[in-house]
Structure formats: C-alpha cells, structure tokens
Design an enzyme around this catalytic site. Structure first.
Site, PDB file in Angstrom:
ATOM      1  N   ASN A 249      -9.585 -31.794 -64.591  1.00  0.00           N
ATOM      2  CA  ASN A 249      -9.512 -30.498 -65.287  1.00  0.00           C
ATOM      3  C   ASN A 249      -9.656 -29.278 -64.376  1.00  0.00           C
ATOM      4  O   ASN A 249      -9.030 -28.244 -64.635  1.00  0.00           O
ATOM      5  CB  ASN A 249     -10.465 -30.449 -66.490  1.00  0.00           C
TER       6      ASN A 249
ATOM      7  N   LYS B 180     -12.227 -40.014 -54.773  1.00  0.00           N
ATOM      8  CA  LYS B 180     -11.382 -40.771 -55.695  1.00  0.00           C
ATOM      9  C   LYS B 180     -11.122 -39.798 -56.849  1.00  0.00           C
ATOM     10  O   LYS B 180     -11.986 -39.534 -57.681  1.00  0.00           O
ATOM     11  CB  LYS B 180     -12.102 -42.031 -56.206  1.00  0.00           C
ATOM     12  N   HIS B 181      -9.936 -39.231 -56.831  1.00  0.00           N
ATOM     13  CA  HIS B 181      -9.620 -38.213 -57.827  1.00  0.00           C
ATOM     14  C   HIS B 181      -8.977 -38.869 -59.048  1.00  0.00           C
ATOM     15  O   HIS B 181      -8.591 -40.041 -59.023  1.00  0.00           O
ATOM     16  CB  HIS B 181      -8.682 -37.162 -57.207  1.00  0.00           C
ATOM     17  N   ALA B 182      -8.855 -38.087 -60.122  1.00  0.00           N
ATOM     18  CA  ALA B 182      -8.193 -38.585 -61.329  1.00  0.00           C
ATOM     19  C   ALA B 182      -6.743 -38.935 -60.984  1.00  0.00           C
ATOM     20  O   ALA B 182      -6.106 -38.285 -60.137  1.00  0.00           O
ATOM     21  CB  ALA B 182      -8.234 -37.520 -62.407  1.00  0.00           C
ATOM     22  N   SER B 183      -6.224 -39.939 -61.697  1.00  0.00           N
ATOM     23  CA  SER B 183      -4.906 -40.480 -61.348  1.00  0.00           C
ATOM     24  C   SER B 183      -3.755 -39.496 -61.600  1.00  0.00           C
ATOM     25  O   SER B 183      -2.674 -39.669 -61.049  1.00  0.00           O
ATOM     26  CB  SER B 183      -4.647 -41.743 -62.165  1.00  0.00           C
TER      27      SER B 183
ATOM     28  N   GLU C 129     -22.295 -35.549 -63.579  1.00  0.00           N
ATOM     29  CA  GLU C 129     -22.015 -34.339 -64.354  1.00  0.00           C
ATOM     30  C   GLU C 129     -21.049 -34.789 -65.438  1.00  0.00           C
ATOM     31  O   GLU C 129     -19.885 -35.076 -65.147  1.00  0.00           O
ATOM     32  CB  GLU C 129     -21.437 -33.278 -63.411  1.00  0.00           C
ATOM     33  N   LEU C 130     -21.559 -34.899 -66.675  1.00  0.00           N
ATOM     34  CA  LEU C 130     -20.764 -35.547 -67.725  1.00  0.00           C
ATOM     35  C   LEU C 130     -20.312 -34.527 -68.768  1.00  0.00           C
ATOM     36  O   LEU C 130     -20.046 -33.387 -68.435  1.00  0.00           O
ATOM     37  CB  LEU C 130     -21.583 -36.696 -68.320  1.00  0.00           C
TER      38      LEU C 130
ATOM     39  N   CYS D  58     -15.927 -28.991 -69.484  1.00  0.00           N
ATOM     40  CA  CYS D  58     -17.205 -29.508 -69.987  1.00  0.00           C
ATOM     41  C   CYS D  58     -18.086 -28.369 -70.451  1.00  0.00           C
ATOM     42  O   CYS D  58     -18.852 -28.522 -71.403  1.00  0.00           O
ATOM     43  CB  CYS D  58     -17.904 -30.336 -68.904  1.00  0.00           C
TER      44      CYS D  58
ATOM     45  N   GLU E 120     -17.309 -34.574 -78.163  1.00  0.00           N
ATOM     46  CA  GLU E 120     -16.766 -33.455 -77.385  1.00  0.00           C
ATOM     47  C   GLU E 120     -15.267 -33.337 -77.636  1.00  0.00           C
ATOM     48  O   GLU E 120     -14.530 -34.300 -77.382  1.00  0.00           O
ATOM     49  CB  GLU E 120     -17.026 -33.697 -75.889  1.00  0.00           C
TER      50      GLU E 120
HETATM   51  O1  LIG Z   1     -15.594 -30.077 -66.978  1.00  0.00           O
HETATM   52  C1  LIG Z   1     -16.390 -29.378 -66.280  1.00  0.00           C
HETATM   53  C2  LIG Z   1     -15.965 -28.076 -65.914  1.00  0.00           C
HETATM   54  C3  LIG Z   1     -16.783 -27.295 -64.932  1.00  0.00           C
HETATM   55  C4  LIG Z   1     -16.090 -26.003 -64.757  1.00  0.00           C
HETATM   56  C5  LIG Z   1     -16.744 -25.081 -63.827  1.00  0.00           C
HETATM   57  O2  LIG Z   1     -17.516 -25.476 -62.983  1.00  0.00           O
HETATM   58  O3  LIG Z   1     -16.468 -23.887 -63.900  1.00  0.00           O
END
Ligand SMILES: O=CCCCC(=O)O
Length: 474
Positions: free
Chosen positions: A134, A157-160, A231-232, A265, A362
């Site tokens: 994201n 290891k990044h998102a695919s 960090e979830l 998040c 969420e």
């Molecule tokens: O999904 C988490 C987003 C964190 C965004 C930020 O650090 O600004």
C-alpha cells in the site's frame, strides 16, 4: 500470488517475474552475511553519508519511481510523489540524527564500581523486512533507513504486486554508493518466508501487513528465537465532539478515510459523532465524500484511484453489502465504478451496529462507518471495544476531553484536531492486535540493535561481594 505488475486502473498485466530459485536465494543470503561482516565495521558517519546520497538519488528519481508505484498499485500520482518525498525526508532525518542516536550512553559508573559504564547500540545483523504494497516505497524505507544507519543489513521481501518498486529499492541503495549487498530485494513468494526466517544468517524480521501474516511470522520467528517487530491492521476511531470546527473536521475526515484510495492501516475507519452535531457533520462529510473525483490515478485532478487488487474490491463490496443487509444506510457511494479497473466509490455508511462485519474488521477501501454517540465516554468505550489499537483521532476544543481521550483510548498513537499520520520525527506503531514494537525515531532504530552494557573497572579492583552475590551462590 504470481509476482507481477498488474495495473489496477486497467486490469492489464504488464510484467511478470519468476521467483528466485533456491540456489539464487542461497547466494543472496550468503552475500548478505558477507556484507554484514564488513558493514558492521563502518562508522555511523560513513553510513550517514550514504543515507544522504540515497536521499539525493531518490529526489532525482522521484517522478520515475512515483509513476512505477501508481502503475503497480493505483495510488494517485500526486500521492506517490509525496510518498517518495517522505522517504527522502526519512533518509535525511536518519543521516542527521543517526550518529547522535548511536553515541554510547554513559550511566552512573561510580554506582556500579566502575571507572566507565555505558550502553552502546550495535547492529544485530541481517534483518528480513516483509512489506506490503500500500505504501510500497515508504513502508520499506521506514525499515531500511534506521536499520542501515544502525549498521544492519536488509533483505526485502515485498508484496508480490509491487516487484518493480521492490527492485528499485535495491537499485537506490546501490546507486547511492552503499557497500555491495547491504540491501537486497528477494523476489520470493510468501511460502518461502519461513525458510528465510529460519536461516541462521538472518537474525530478525519485521513485518507490516495483515494479522494472519503477523501471526505466522511471529510464530516462526518465536520458534527460532528471533526478534520481530509487527505493524498490523487498524480500524482507527475518529471522534467528533460538539466543540470541534465541524467543517475542518469533515474535510480531514474525508482525507483520513480516502487517503491512498482508502487503503491504509492508519486510515480513520470508524467515525463517532456526538449526537448534538451528528446531523450537521454527516451532511458535511457526505457532501465532501461525494465531491471527490474518482478516476485515472495518473491524472492531476484525481483524488481517488482504483483499489490495488480485484480481490480487495470484492472484499469492500462484501462489507458494504453485509452492512446494508443488516440494516445500515448508505449515505453516499456504495457501488463499484462502471469502468475497467478496480474502482469503488467513496462511501459513507451510517447506522453501523456490532453485528456488521465492518464494525469489527478492517475495511481496506474508501468506506467510512458512522456512529452517533451520546458523549465522549461512549465513543471511547466503543472505540476500545475492538481488536485493533493502532491510531486514534479526536476533534475537540475542550481540554478536559482531550486529556481523557489521550489517557483512555487504547492505541499506539493519539492525534487531536488532526489525522493520524506517520512522521520520521515521531514513533509509529500500535497495541493489541495492531502489533508490537515501534518504527521511526531512535525508538524504531533501537528495535534492531543490541543495547550492549559496557562496564570497565579500575585497575586492580575486585568486584565486591554484593556485586557478585548471584555468581557466588551458584
Ligand atoms: O498500512 C499502513 C500505512 C502506514 C502509512 C503511513 O505510515 O503513513
């Protein structure tokens, strides 16, 4: 999921990648370990110099890397440029403050019978970062800048779905002149993560992502006795009290919910409005949500682009449908946009109740859940009655309410008259199922450091009996 760039604004697959073979992965792990053996001996001043160089390189690459991010995950080009700018700022922040953070911290030597006693923060080793799509540059940088400044070596290891941005990260540190292999990207699927965490050359892992991903990384790392930072998810409350500037609060509410096409998040997701101002706030909020331009994320005028994946849009649709089926009202939006790509309208849902999935889970899309509350206590009670505790927002001019909110809300971050935002200068992280550990500032840097206690005694002195009581009793 295949490792591929698929443009969410069109659904078109632009580039696919083969995951690393076992031999190629082994080579990268060996290189990372060899890099750490040398890199740990570099000085904080040298590392600060490389971070500054990385900031300059990224500044020059901003337009290109922003376009890459927008193409890979659909954020607006303007927000992608801002994300790159924030990464530049973080690199410079650690270049400027990192040396200071890494200075030995003297303690009271006399009290422990030493001529010198201090704590020194030394690097841990090779750290694996498992990062989401994201904020594809920022989330990886939030790990990399402090970790590299501390003398660690990074494996990403990044998102695919963001492989090109992931490869750019490796290229950035190389172009900035960091020693070889200090930061490498691993194009691997999630099924290979356990093998990497268990590898003896990897000492710790950090993950930003979903709860289930956090559980599985923490379980493997726990079994291997390796440090983790997690960090979830979050479902941040946004509380509006009668004393608030309602127009400003509504304007920020829209940004807080729809930033990054609703996929953050720390996006505010549950809006608690005092009954005395509920009608007026709802009107303003609805008006401003409806006024957002949804469209091609590359266009200047676009405020909300597509969701990053087709599955993500289906999830959002399901949450809204479930709420409607259980009696909620869609005040604005509530539908997919009729065009190619994975667009969904900015949506405001009122009358949300605990039976609805959007109350307790969420929603990763531009959908705001609205509640009317009798007072601050009720708002905080419902806000806290949740598995997540990442950030929290309050709008109030009343000092007593602000202090109660700061004291009582169960979150890692509390923002008053503004929206939860990450800054290199402030610690970032949550409580409860939003994870543990902190990122950013020196607090984040020390997560992947050995706080080594150093005690140096005077010549010829024996430690006293009291000092060694435990040892003597063994
Ligand atoms: O999904 C988490 C987003 C964190 C965004 C930020 O650090 O600004």
């Amino acid at each position: 999921m295949a490792i591929a760039t698929i443009n969410p604004a069109t659904g078109e697959t632009l580039k696919t990648y083969e995951p690393l073979s076992e031999a190629a992965l082994e080579d990268k792990l060996a290189r990372a370990a060899a890099a750490f053996a040398e890199y740990r001996l570099t000085t904080p001043r040298q590392r600060a110099g490389w971070l500054r160089a990385a900031a300059d390189v990224l500044e020059g690459d901003t337009d290109a890397v922003a376009e890459l991010m927008t193409t890979e995950m659909g954020k607006t080009l303007a927000s992608a440029k801002a994300e790159a700018g924030k990464c530049v700022k973080a690199l410079r922040y650690y270049a400027e403050h990192g040396e200071d953070f890494l200075q030995p911290k003297p303690t009271d030597a006399e009290a422990v019978g030493a001529i010198e006693a201090y704590v020194v923060h030394q690097p841990l080793g090779v750290v694996l970062a498992i990062m989401p799509w994201n904020f594809p540059l920022w989330q990886a940088m939030r790990f990399a800048a402090p970790a590299l400044m501390a003398g660690n070596v990074g494996l990403l290891k990044h998102a695919s779905n963001v492989p090109q941005t992931a490869l750019y990260m490796e290229e950035l540190f190389r172009k900035a002149g960091f020693p070889a292999d200090v930061f490498q990207t691993l194009l691997i699927g999630s099924g290979t993560v356990e093998r990497v965490i268990r590898d003896d050359r990897v000492v710790a892992a950090t993950l930003t992502g979903s709860g289930p991903a956090g559980q599985s990384v923490a379980a493997v790392a726990g079994d291997a006795l390796k440090k983790t930072v997690l960090e979830l998810g979050g479902s941040d409350p946004f509380i509006v009290m009668p004393s608030a500037d309602l127009d400003k609060a509504a304007e920020v509410a829209v940004t807080a919910r729809c930033q990054n096409n609703g996929q953050s998040c720390i996006a505010a997701k549950r809006f608690f409005v005092h009954t005395d101002v509920a009608e007026e706030f709802t009107r303003l909020f609805a008006e401003k949500m409806a006024a957002l331009t949804v469209g091609d994320p590359m266009d200047d005028g676009t405020k909300v682009g597509p969701l990053a994946t087709e599955d993500g849009r289906e999830d959002v649709e399901r949450y809204v449908q479930d709420a409607v089926d259980k009696g909620a009202t869609v005040v604005v939006g509530g539908r997919r946009v009729d065009r190619p790509g994975w667009f969904y309208e900015p949506t405001l849902v009122s009358g949300v109740t605990p039976e609805m999935a959007m109350h307790s889970e969420e929603v990763f899309g531009p959908v705001a859940a609205l509640y009317t509350v009798a007072d601050l206590d009720e708002a905080i009670r419902i806000a806290n009655d949740h598995v997540y505790g990442l950030g929290a927002n309050l709008w109030s001019e009343d000092q007593g309410e602000r202090l109660r909110f700061i004291r009582d809300v169960q979150s890692g971050m509390a923002f008053v008259n503004g929206m939860v935002t990450s800054y290199p200068e402030l610690p970032f992280g949550g409580v409860k199922q939003s994870g543990y550990g902190r990122e950013l500032t020196e607090v984040g840097m020390y997560e992947f450091a050995n706080a080594k206690t150093v005690w140096i005694g005077p010549p010829g002195r024996q430690q006293g009996e009291g000092d060694t009581a435990a040892a003597a009793s063994e």
